[in-house]
Design a protein around this motif. Sequence first.
Motif, PDB file in Angstrom:
ATOM      1  N   GLN A  19      26.347  -0.005   3.322  1.00  0.00           N
ATOM      2  CA  GLN A  19      27.809  -0.106   3.241  1.00  0.00           C
ATOM      3  C   GLN A  19      28.459   1.082   3.935  1.00  0.00           C
ATOM      4  O   GLN A  19      29.262   1.813   3.360  1.00  0.00           O
ATOM      5  N   THR A  20      28.133   1.274   5.216  1.00  0.00           N
ATOM      6  CA  THR A  20      28.609   2.461   5.922  1.00  0.00           C
ATOM      7  C   THR A  20      30.116   2.456   6.157  1.00  0.00           C
ATOM      8  O   THR A  20      30.736   3.523   6.157  1.00  0.00           O
ATOM      9  N   SER A  21      30.713   1.288   6.330  1.00  0.00           N
ATOM     10  CA  SER A  21      32.173   1.245   6.527  1.00  0.00           C
ATOM     11  C   SER A  21      32.894   1.705   5.267  1.00  0.00           C
ATOM     12  O   SER A  21      33.830   2.513   5.327  1.00  0.00           O
ATOM     13  N   GLY A  22      32.455   1.197   4.135  1.00  0.00           N
ATOM     14  CA  GLY A  22      33.048   1.610   2.863  1.00  0.00           C
ATOM     15  C   GLY A  22      32.826   3.083   2.586  1.00  0.00           C
ATOM     16  O   GLY A  22      33.721   3.783   2.096  1.00  0.00           O
ATOM     17  N   LEU A  23      31.640   3.566   2.906  1.00  0.00           N
ATOM     18  CA  LEU A  23      31.341   4.984   2.701  1.00  0.00           C
ATOM     19  C   LEU A  23      32.242   5.840   3.587  1.00  0.00           C
ATOM     20  O   LEU A  23      32.768   6.861   3.134  1.00  0.00           O
ATOM     21  N   GLY A  24      32.431   5.424   4.833  1.00  0.00           N
ATOM     22  CA  GLY A  24      33.315   6.179   5.724  1.00  0.00           C
ATOM     23  C   GLY A  24      34.729   6.250   5.178  1.00  0.00           C
ATOM     24  O   GLY A  24      35.377   7.306   5.211  1.00  0.00           O
TER      25      GLY A  24
END
Length: 97
Positions: A19-24
């Motif tokens: 979930q890299t977009s959410g983490l960003g």
Amino acid sequence: MQITADVAGLPVVKPGTEQTSGLGAAILAATGLGWYADLPSAVKGMTRSGESFAPQTDTGRLYDEIYRRVYLHMYSRLHPLYQAVQQITGYPAFRKG
């Protein structure tokens, strides 16, 4: 990930989350809220690394040869077919300006 490491000839580390977009977004929010002094601090505090992939030089050489001997020549050979598809379907529409 292994193919990326082999083609680039560099080690590649998978992110610890999918979930890299959410983490960003969370990293930006945490920094904006003042929970971290700056983005590098937030990234360090909120991320972790996953599996690591070392380049395999023999495989990298194989991909390089395939690229040079095959893929570099494909576009020029396929270009007339791409144009035919565009004429038949109107897609993609060319934009001017």
